[in-house]
Design a protein around this motif. Structure first.
Motif, PDB file in Angstrom:
ATOM      1  N   UNK A   9       0.833  -1.201   0.000  1.00 18.27           N
ATOM      2  CA  UNK A   9       0.000   0.000   0.000  1.00 18.27           C
ATOM      3  C   UNK A   9       0.874   1.261   0.000  1.00 18.27           C
ATOM      4  N   UNK A  10       0.421   2.271  -0.718  1.00 18.03           N
ATOM      5  CA  UNK A  10       1.093   3.573  -0.719  1.00 18.03           C
ATOM      6  C   UNK A  10       0.273   4.536   0.134  1.00 18.03           C
ATOM      7  N   UNK A  83       6.898   8.679  -7.713  1.00 16.78           N
ATOM      8  CA  UNK A  83       7.956   8.077  -6.896  1.00 16.78           C
ATOM      9  C   UNK A  83       7.669   6.609  -6.587  1.00 16.78           C
ATOM     10  N   UNK A  84       6.404   6.291  -6.348  1.00 18.89           N
ATOM     11  CA  UNK A  84       6.055   4.921  -5.982  1.00 18.89           C
ATOM     12  C   UNK A  84       5.469   4.123  -7.144  1.00 18.89           C
ATOM     13  N   UNK A  85       5.271   4.773  -8.276  1.00 20.21           N
ATOM     14  CA  UNK A  85       4.824   4.084  -9.476  1.00 20.21           C
ATOM     15  C   UNK A  85       3.385   3.632  -9.461  1.00 20.21           C
ATOM     16  N   UNK A  86       2.567   4.236  -8.608  1.00 23.61           N
ATOM     17  CA  UNK A  86       1.168   3.834  -8.512  1.00 23.61           C
ATOM     18  C   UNK A  86       0.389   4.894  -7.743  1.00 23.61           C
ATOM     19  N   UNK A  87      -0.936   4.759  -7.748  1.00 23.43           N
ATOM     20  CA  UNK A  87      -1.773   5.704  -7.022  1.00 23.43           C
ATOM     21  C   UNK A  87      -1.695   5.504  -5.521  1.00 23.43           C
ATOM     22  N   UNK A  88      -2.285   6.431  -4.803  1.00 19.53           N
ATOM     23  CA  UNK A  88      -2.282   6.400  -3.344  1.00 19.53           C
ATOM     24  C   UNK A  88      -3.422   5.521  -2.838  1.00 19.53           C
ATOM     25  N   UNK A  89      -3.104   4.605  -1.923  1.00 13.88           N
ATOM     26  CA  UNK A  89      -4.107   3.724  -1.315  1.00 13.88           C
ATOM     27  C   UNK A  89      -4.663   4.301  -0.021  1.00 13.88           C
ATOM     28  N   UNK A  90      -3.796   4.982   0.725  1.00 15.71           N
ATOM     29  CA  UNK A  90      -4.138   5.490   2.057  1.00 15.71           C
ATOM     30  C   UNK A  90      -3.781   6.969   2.113  1.00 15.71           C
ATOM     31  N   UNK A  91      -4.754   7.786   2.453  1.00 16.55           N
ATOM     32  CA  UNK A  91      -4.520   9.218   2.596  1.00 16.55           C
ATOM     33  C   UNK A  91      -4.876   9.636   4.012  1.00 16.55           C
ATOM     34  N   UNK A 122      -7.110  22.350   2.739  1.00 13.92           N
ATOM     35  CA  UNK A 122      -6.078  21.349   2.460  1.00 13.92           C
ATOM     36  C   UNK A 122      -6.676  19.948   2.412  1.00 13.92           C
ATOM     37  N   UNK A 123      -7.561  19.660   3.344  1.00 14.24           N
ATOM     38  CA  UNK A 123      -8.191  18.339   3.401  1.00 14.24           C
ATOM     39  C   UNK A 123      -9.034  18.070   2.160  1.00 14.24           C
ATOM     40  N   UNK A 124      -9.828  19.045   1.774  1.00 11.89           N
ATOM     41  CA  UNK A 124     -10.711  18.884   0.620  1.00 11.89           C
ATOM     42  C   UNK A 124      -9.918  18.680  -0.664  1.00 11.89           C
ATOM     43  N   UNK A 125      -8.882  19.482  -0.872  1.00 12.22           N
ATOM     44  CA  UNK A 125      -8.232  19.454  -2.180  1.00 12.22           C
ATOM     45  C   UNK A 125      -7.085  18.447  -2.288  1.00 12.22           C
ATOM     46  N   UNK A 126      -6.465  18.070  -1.180  1.00  8.98           N
ATOM     47  CA  UNK A 126      -5.546  16.929  -1.252  1.00  8.98           C
ATOM     48  C   UNK A 126      -6.351  15.676  -1.564  1.00  8.98           C
ATOM     49  N   UNK A 127      -7.514  15.556  -0.937  1.00 12.67           N
ATOM     50  CA  UNK A 127      -8.397  14.423  -1.225  1.00 12.67           C
ATOM     51  C   UNK A 127      -8.787  14.407  -2.697  1.00 12.67           C
ATOM     52  N   UNK A 128      -9.199  15.548  -3.213  1.00  9.62           N
ATOM     53  CA  UNK A 128      -9.601  15.625  -4.623  1.00  9.62           C
ATOM     54  C   UNK A 128      -8.475  15.166  -5.546  1.00  9.62           C
ATOM     55  N   UNK A 129      -7.254  15.600  -5.240  1.00  9.59           N
ATOM     56  CA  UNK A 129      -6.120  15.249  -6.092  1.00  9.59           C
ATOM     57  C   UNK A 129      -5.784  13.763  -6.026  1.00  9.59           C
ATOM     58  N   UNK A 130      -5.986  13.156  -4.858  1.00 17.53           N
ATOM     59  CA  UNK A 130      -5.633  11.743  -4.689  1.00 17.53           C
ATOM     60  C   UNK A 130      -6.696  10.790  -5.212  1.00 17.53           C
ATOM     61  N   UNK A 131      -7.928  11.267  -5.357  1.00 17.72           N
ATOM     62  CA  UNK A 131      -9.035  10.369  -5.693  1.00 17.72           C
ATOM     63  C   UNK A 131      -8.916   9.654  -7.037  1.00 17.72           C
ATOM     64  N   UNK A 132      -8.482  10.310  -8.121  1.00 17.34           N
ATOM     65  CA  UNK A 132      -8.407   9.568  -9.384  1.00 17.34           C
ATOM     66  C   UNK A 132      -7.533   8.321  -9.291  1.00 17.34           C
ATOM     67  N   UNK A 133      -6.371   8.455  -8.680  1.00 18.48           N
ATOM     68  CA  UNK A 133      -5.487   7.302  -8.525  1.00 18.48           C
ATOM     69  C   UNK A 133      -6.053   6.255  -7.606  1.00 18.48           C
ATOM     70  N   UNK A 134      -6.724   6.690  -6.554  1.00 27.80           N
ATOM     71  CA  UNK A 134      -7.320   5.767  -5.592  1.00 27.80           C
ATOM     72  C   UNK A 134      -8.469   4.995  -6.238  1.00 27.80           C
ATOM     73  N   UNK A 136      -8.833   4.401  -9.410  1.00 33.56           N
ATOM     74  CA  UNK A 136      -8.271   3.512 -10.423  1.00 33.56           C
ATOM     75  C   UNK A 136      -7.790   2.198  -9.816  1.00 33.56           C
ATOM     76  N   UNK A 137      -7.448   2.232  -8.543  1.00 38.68           N
ATOM     77  CA  UNK A 137      -6.989   1.022  -7.852  1.00 38.68           C
ATOM     78  C   UNK A 137      -8.145   0.229  -7.254  1.00 38.68           C
ATOM     79  N   UNK A 138      -9.356   0.773  -7.373  1.00 36.36           N
ATOM     80  CA  UNK A 138     -10.532   0.039  -6.919  1.00 36.36           C
ATOM     81  C   UNK A 138     -10.898   0.245  -5.468  1.00 36.36           C
ATOM     82  N   UNK A 139     -10.253   1.195  -4.798  1.00 36.68           N
ATOM     83  CA  UNK A 139     -10.616   1.448  -3.411  1.00 36.68           C
ATOM     84  C   UNK A 139      -9.488   2.093  -2.639  1.00 36.68           C
ATOM     85  N   UNK A 140      -9.751   2.361  -1.370  1.00 39.34           N
ATOM     86  CA  UNK A 140      -8.742   2.983  -0.531  1.00 39.34           C
ATOM     87  C   UNK A 140      -9.337   3.408   0.794  1.00 39.34           C
TER      88      UNK A 140
END
Length: 256
Positions: A9-10, A83-91, A122-134, A136-140
């Motif tokens: 997990x990232x 850096x990790x080659x994949x989307x974020x699983x845990x924010x 910060x909470x709203x927009x970091x979440x927004x930025x991370x969501x597409x990758x999350x 795409x991985x099917x959950x998080x």
């Protein structure tokens, strides 16, 4: 027996160079997650968090960003994914600040914006930025840091800070409903009086600290690791049927 294994997990933990954020980053890494450590100004503290994780055999990378600025948020998430080659699983949206104690009579628009931006925006927009990758991985899993102040209004001169932290609770509930169908769980953690942090070193007198601890049913102030344990549980499979909840970590000072 169920154990917490986050291998593969990232995780991105904002504001994780010290205090609660550092404790969360270390806990997640100890359970196998690859952790993106974020700092604003103090690179040395961020490097110490990364060094602690790596010395214990974990994986971590360091990223500088002001998560109250939209352009820097987008660059941060892109850099983490690269850096990790994949989307974020845990924010873990941990970054936040009282900024300064100020009565409503003396509140300026600039200070209001600063407080709301560092805590809620910060909470709203970091979440927004991370969501597409999350997605795409099917959950998080997302954990947002609120505060006891969000329930009781906080101490003197903290009304706007308290409002921002109360908003985190409501936002987390709404977001949990919005993202449930995407397999993404959203919860909040609401710390009470947590020692060993720059927050209380800056804003709480020794007299105030003793008085507050005296009202804690468990008889002690909390530690960053107390909060990190709750976050670890919430992002793990042990909490797979838990979303939209706020976990109070306050030694019994506030019970719902």
């Amino acid at each position: 027996m169920n154990t917490i294994d986050l291998t593969g997990k990232v995780a991105l933990v904002t504001g994780s160079s010290s205090g609660i954020g550092r404790a969360v980053a270390i806990r997640l890494a100890a359970s196998g997650a690859k952790v993106a450590v974020n700092y604003l100004k103090n690179a040395g503290d961020g490097e110490e968090t990364v060094r602690t994780i790596r010395t214990a055999g974990g994986t971590a990378e360091l990223f500088q960003a002001d998560v109250s600025k939209l352009d820097q948020i987008g660059a941060l998430v892109s850099a983490v994914e690269a850096a990790f080659g994949t989307g974020i699983d845990i924010l873990v949206n941990n970054a936040g600040h009282l900024v300064q104690r100020c009565s409503n009579a003396d509140m300026t628009e600039e200070l209001y914006d600063t407080i709301m931006d560092v805590n809620l925006k910060s909470t709203v927009f970091v979440t927004k930025a991370a969501l597409p990758g999350m997605k795409a991985k099917g959950g998080g899993a997302i954990v947002n840091l609120s505060s006891l102040a969000g329930h009781d209004g906080g101490g003197p001169g903290a009304s706007v800070y308290a409002a921002s932290k109360g908003a985190i609770v409501s936002y987390s509930k709404g977001l949990a409903k919005e993202l449930a169908a995407s397999g993404i769980r959203v919860n909040a953690v609401s710390p009470g009086f947590i020692g060993q942090t720059a927050f209380h070193a800056t804003f709480t007198s020794e007299e105030g600290r003793k008085a507050t601890v005296g009202r804690v049913p468990l008889g002690r102030e909390g530690t960053p690791d107390d909060v990190a344990g709750a976050v670890l549980f919430l992002v793990s499979d042990l909490a797979s049927y838990l979303t939209g909840e706020t976990v109070e970590v306050n030694g019994g000072m506030f019970m719902r």
